[in-house]
Design a protein around this motif. Structure first.
Motif, mmCIF file in Angstrom:
data_model
loop_
_atom_site.group_PDB
_atom_site.id
_atom_site.type_symbol
_atom_site.label_atom_id
_atom_site.label_comp_id
_atom_site.label_asym_id
_atom_site.label_seq_id
_atom_site.Cartn_x
_atom_site.Cartn_y
_atom_site.Cartn_z
ATOM 1 N N PHE A 1 -12.632 9.678 131.372
ATOM 2 C CA PHE A 1 -13.227 10.777 130.610
ATOM 3 C C PHE A 1 -14.740 10.672 130.722
ATOM 4 C CE2 PHE A 1 -9.135 9.838 128.535
ATOM 5 C CZ PHE A 1 -8.527 11.076 128.676
ATOM 6 N N PHE A 2 -15.345 11.780 131.197
ATOM 7 C CA PHE A 2 -16.758 11.766 131.512
ATOM 8 C C PHE A 2 -17.405 13.036 131.004
ATOM 9 C CE2 PHE A 2 -20.455 11.018 134.283
ATOM 10 C CZ PHE A 2 -20.537 9.634 134.231
ATOM 11 N N GLY A 3 -18.747 13.066 130.989
ATOM 12 C CA GLY A 3 -19.475 14.240 130.545
ATOM 13 C C GLY A 3 -20.747 14.399 131.359
ATOM 14 N N GLY A 4 -21.771 15.005 130.739
ATOM 15 C CA GLY A 4 -22.127 15.087 129.344
ATOM 16 C C GLY A 4 -21.744 13.861 128.530
ATOM 17 N N GLU A 5 -21.561 14.113 127.273
ATOM 18 C CA GLU A 5 -21.021 13.086 126.389
ATOM 19 C C GLU A 5 -19.552 13.413 126.157
ATOM 20 O OE1 GLU A 5 -19.624 10.378 124.125
ATOM 21 O OE2 GLU A 5 -21.561 10.158 125.142
ATOM 22 N N PRO A 6 -18.646 12.592 126.685
ATOM 23 C CA PRO A 6 -17.218 12.930 126.600
ATOM 24 C C PRO A 6 -16.701 13.080 125.182
ATOM 25 C CG PRO A 6 -17.546 10.693 127.428
ATOM 26 C CD PRO A 6 -18.875 11.345 127.439
ATOM 27 N N LEU A 7 -17.229 12.307 124.234
ATOM 28 C CA LEU A 7 -16.722 12.400 122.860
ATOM 29 C C LEU A 7 -17.069 13.731 122.193
ATOM 30 C CD1 LEU A 7 -17.259 8.772 121.546
ATOM 31 C CD2 LEU A 7 -15.071 9.944 121.918
ATOM 32 N N SER A 8 -17.915 14.530 122.842
ATOM 33 C CA SER A 8 -18.181 15.868 122.315
ATOM 34 C C SER A 8 -17.008 16.812 122.581
ATOM 35 C CB SER A 8 -19.469 16.439 122.924
ATOM 36 O OG SER A 8 -19.337 16.575 124.325
ATOM 37 N N ASN A 9 -16.035 16.351 123.337
ATOM 38 C CA ASN A 9 -14.774 17.092 123.483
ATOM 39 C C ASN A 9 -13.623 16.155 123.119
ATOM 40 O OD1 ASN A 9 -12.847 19.027 124.002
ATOM 41 N ND2 ASN A 9 -13.335 19.275 126.171
ATOM 42 N N ARG A 10 -13.735 15.561 121.953
ATOM 43 C CA ARG A 10 -12.742 14.599 121.496
ATOM 44 C C ARG A 10 -11.328 15.178 121.425
ATOM 45 N NH1 ARG A 10 -12.788 11.928 115.438
ATOM 46 N NH2 ARG A 10 -10.733 10.921 115.544
ATOM 47 N N PRO A 11 -11.128 16.417 120.981
ATOM 48 C CA PRO A 11 -9.753 16.950 120.920
ATOM 49 C C PRO A 11 -9.044 16.900 122.270
ATOM 50 C CG PRO A 11 -11.215 18.338 119.642
ATOM 51 C CD PRO A 11 -12.087 17.365 120.377
ATOM 52 N N LEU A 12 -9.757 17.201 123.350
ATOM 53 C CA LEU A 12 -9.117 17.163 124.664
ATOM 54 C C LEU A 12 -8.766 15.732 125.054
ATOM 55 C CD1 LEU A 12 -8.185 18.591 127.225
ATOM 56 C CD2 LEU A 12 -10.486 18.251 128.157
ATOM 57 N N ILE A 13 -9.650 14.786 124.744
ATOM 58 C CA ILE A 13 -9.372 13.384 125.071
ATOM 59 C C ILE A 13 -8.083 12.939 124.384
ATOM 60 C CG2 ILE A 13 -10.186 11.014 124.775
ATOM 61 C CD1 ILE A 13 -13.046 12.076 125.111
ATOM 62 N N GLU A 14 -7.972 13.222 123.097
ATOM 63 C CA GLU A 14 -6.792 12.787 122.352
ATOM 64 C C GLU A 14 -5.540 13.504 122.846
ATOM 65 O OE1 GLU A 14 -7.558 13.057 118.184
ATOM 66 O OE2 GLU A 14 -9.133 11.515 118.237
ATOM 67 N N TYR A 15 -5.672 14.762 123.179
ATOM 68 C CA TYR A 15 -4.525 15.515 123.711
ATOM 69 C C TYR A 15 -4.063 14.894 125.027
ATOM 70 C CZ TYR A 15 -1.708 19.364 125.486
ATOM 71 O OH TYR A 15 -0.669 20.117 125.995
ATOM 72 N N MET A 16 -5.024 14.545 125.898
ATOM 73 C CA MET A 16 -4.665 14.018 127.214
ATOM 74 C C MET A 16 -4.139 12.589 127.134
ATOM 75 S SD MET A 16 -4.726 16.406 129.277
ATOM 76 C CE MET A 16 -4.324 15.377 130.695
ATOM 77 N N VAL A 17 -4.626 11.808 126.198
ATOM 78 C CA VAL A 17 -4.066 10.462 126.021
ATOM 79 C C VAL A 17 -2.590 10.567 125.666
ATOM 80 C CG1 VAL A 17 -4.092 8.426 124.524
ATOM 81 C CG2 VAL A 17 -6.242 9.304 125.468
ATOM 82 N N ASP A 18 -2.271 11.447 124.733
ATOM 83 C CA ASP A 18 -0.876 11.646 124.344
ATOM 84 C C ASP A 18 -0.052 12.151 125.527
ATOM 85 O OD1 ASP A 18 1.256 11.819 122.306
ATOM 86 O OD2 ASP A 18 1.093 13.978 122.633
ATOM 87 N N TYR A 19 -0.597 13.131 126.247
ATOM 88 C CA TYR A 19 0.118 13.696 127.397
ATOM 89 C C TYR A 19 0.356 12.629 128.468
ATOM 90 C CZ TYR A 19 1.193 16.595 131.438
ATOM 91 O OH TYR A 19 1.815 17.146 132.546
ATOM 92 N N CYS A 20 -0.686 11.873 128.796
ATOM 93 C CA CYS A 20 -0.585 10.891 129.877
ATOM 94 C C CYS A 20 0.364 9.750 129.531
ATOM 95 C CB CYS A 20 -1.961 10.336 130.214
ATOM 96 S SG CYS A 20 -3.052 11.506 131.034
ATOM 97 N N GLU A 21 0.304 9.275 128.302
ATOM 98 C CA GLU A 21 1.185 8.168 127.940
ATOM 99 C C GLU A 21 2.647 8.572 128.074
ATOM 100 O OE1 GLU A 21 -1.662 5.511 124.982
ATOM 101 O OE2 GLU A 21 -0.265 6.954 124.086
ATOM 102 N N LYS A 22 2.962 9.787 127.719
ATOM 103 C CA LYS A 22 4.346 10.258 127.869
ATOM 104 C C LYS A 22 4.674 10.542 129.329
ATOM 105 C CE LYS A 22 4.499 12.383 123.261
ATOM 106 N NZ LYS A 22 4.507 13.660 122.502
ATOM 107 N N ARG A 23 3.751 11.208 130.022
ATOM 108 C CA ARG A 23 4.017 11.650 131.399
ATOM 109 C C ARG A 23 4.157 10.473 132.352
ATOM 110 N NH1 ARG A 23 6.080 13.384 135.185
ATOM 111 N NH2 ARG A 23 5.341 15.009 136.618
#
Length: 476
Positions: free
Chosen positions: A159-181
């Motif tokens: 996860f990269f940016g800019g500052e990646p934590l400024s799009n925290r919702p996407l990071i958390e969504y993708m962590v959940d998606y990736c762990e399952k996928r």
């Protein structure tokens, strides 16, 4: 007289370490202790002996004929000595025909809450103008990774940016998606993030810890150094807030070591002072230094004189690394540690890094870039995750970089550790990502010689350090 023999000088490099001569085998980046017989054979050939009979005659009475023959066969096999047979190439014959992608870099937001004066990001925006990556693009990026390289055992999502934590919702969504996928297909996935630390909270740190993120914090050292360039949009220094956030992070984070990434610009060469502050005052596990020599704003580039000072200071810190290593302690100097890892593992880099070969970066539109440094640049992209990967252009680009003809790289003794240097640095300095970075070749060659010496001393006096601290580096 027999077959003519000669020393293949561009395949070996000899480094004296106290009373011992080390032989660096350039094609494989392997290091050997050079015994007296090998030294004598090479000496005889360089002095004019040009056949097996001549070598045996020159060394008669000192070594047994059978031993000379065996050593010559070994040197011929390593192509340190040649007999007129065609030499094998260091690089892949026929070029790159297939990538082996295992890493995708998601540029989750072009916006950043800081305004670091030296930032190389060409698509960087102020927070209000940041372009956020959509979940559909992030998902398509991960699926592209699995489709392109289904046989990899382990993958990384960065996860990269800019500052990646400024799009925290996407990071958390993708962590959940990736762990399952990735679990569905029996694969492992690692999450990696570089952050300026300003947006960290205890809740965020604990979340990152639970998911074992590999974290790197951008921090340039003590206050006077850090605040020169790492400033807010309104021009204020960020040291105090970054220090508080880093101390909080390091007090809570225990899943993986946390490193600091330091950018060195003109006027900043105080390597030991920066390392000491980040390691001993703040408690980072390791510090990696990134010298700026080809930035878009030339006033930030280190001068040639400063580069000489910088590498001298690298060696000064390297000597502290060596003394600690002899006591079994790793002091976290990443630049030297990585060089020792490359030497120990016999890394042979035909290409400067994994960009394009093992990693692609995805911008907010889904375009595939060679690496995160190129998002927003004029370098052509290699397809789009919502369409197809342009594998033909990608493999051609990589194959072109493999071609070392008409460059000093072809016979350089560090060609398989450097491979011409960073694509983006070449692009920024010469306008061509394929162009070798000639501006600090001599300094890099001297740095590698220093690394060979350090490695040899550690292996001679405390090889357990290599076993404990170098070999496990690959283990997550």
């Amino acid at each position: 007289m027999g077959i003519k023999l000669n020393v293949i000088e561009h395949n070996l490099h000899q480094v004296q370490v106290d009373a011992e001569q080390m032989l660096f085998h350039i094609p494989t980046s392997s290091l050997f202790a050079q015994d007296e017989l090998t030294s004598s054979i090479l000496g005889a050939l360089r002095a004019g002996a040009d056949s097996r009979d001549h070598v045996q005659s020159a060394l008669a009475g000192r070594f047994a004929v059978a031993d000379i023959d065996e050593a010559l066969q070994d040197l011929l096999a390593l192509q340190i000595v040649g007999d007129g047979s065609p030499l094998s190439s260091d690089v892949l014959p026929g070029g790159v025909t297939k990538t082996a992608l295992n890493t995708v870099v998601l540029n989750v937001n072009t916006g950043c809450n800081l305004s670091c004066t030296y930032c190389y990001k060409e698509d960087l925006d102020k927070p209000s103008a940041g372009k956020r990556m959509a979940a559909e693009t992030a998902i398509a990026s991960v699926e592209m990774l699995l489709e392109q390289s289904p046989d990899e055992e382990r993958y990384s999502v960065v996860f990269f940016g800019g500052e990646p934590l400024s799009n925290r919702p996407l990071i958390e969504y993708m962590v959940d998606y990736c762990e399952k996928r990735f679990a569905e297909v029996g694969k492992q996935v690692d999450f990696i993030m570089t952050t300026n630390a300003t947006m960290l909270t205890e809740e965020i740190v604990d979340y990152l810890n639970r998911h074992r993120f590999g974290l790197s914090i951008s921090m340039d050292g003590p206050k006077a150094i850090h605040d020169k360039n790492r400033i807010t949009v309104s021009g204020q220094g960020t040291y105090e807030v970054v220090r508080r956030k880093a101390e909080m992070l390091l007090s809570r984070y225990d899943s993986r070591p946390v490193g600091a990434r330091v950018t060195l610009t003109r006027g900043t060469t105080e390597v030991e002072e920066i390392w000491d502050h980040l390691i001993n005052d703040l408690g980072f596990a390791e510090v990696g230094f990134a010298p700026v020599t080809s930035g878009d704003i030339s006033s930030f580039n280190l001068t040639p004189e400063e580069l000489v000072t910088l590498f001298a200071n690298f060696k000064a810190l390297g000597r502290r690394y060596l003394q600690a290593a002899l006591q079994g302690v790793n002091i976290g100097f990443s630049n030297l540690h990585q060089l020792l890892t490359d030497i120990h593992e016999g890394h042979k880099k035909s290409l400067p890094c994994g960009a394009g070969l093992k990693m692609l970066a995805v911008d907010h539109k889904g375009d595939l870039n060679l690496c995160h440094r190129f998002t927003g640049s004029s370098l052509p992209t290699f397809g789009n995750v919502h369409g197809e990967v342009d594998n033909a252009s990608l493999t051609q680009f990589l194959s072109d970089r493999l071609d070392r003809s008409n460059t000093g790289c072809q016979t350089c003794r560090i060609r398989n550790l450097c491979s011409g240097g960073c694509y983006h640095e070449s692009y920024a300095r010469y306008g061509d990502p394929q162009h070798p970075n000639y501006h600090y070749c001599d300094l890099l060659r001297d740095w590698v010689d220093f690394g060979i010496e350090v490695y040899a001393r550690i292996m001679s006096s405390n090889p357990d350090f290599i076993t404990r601290h170098i070999v496990p580096r690959k283990v997550h």
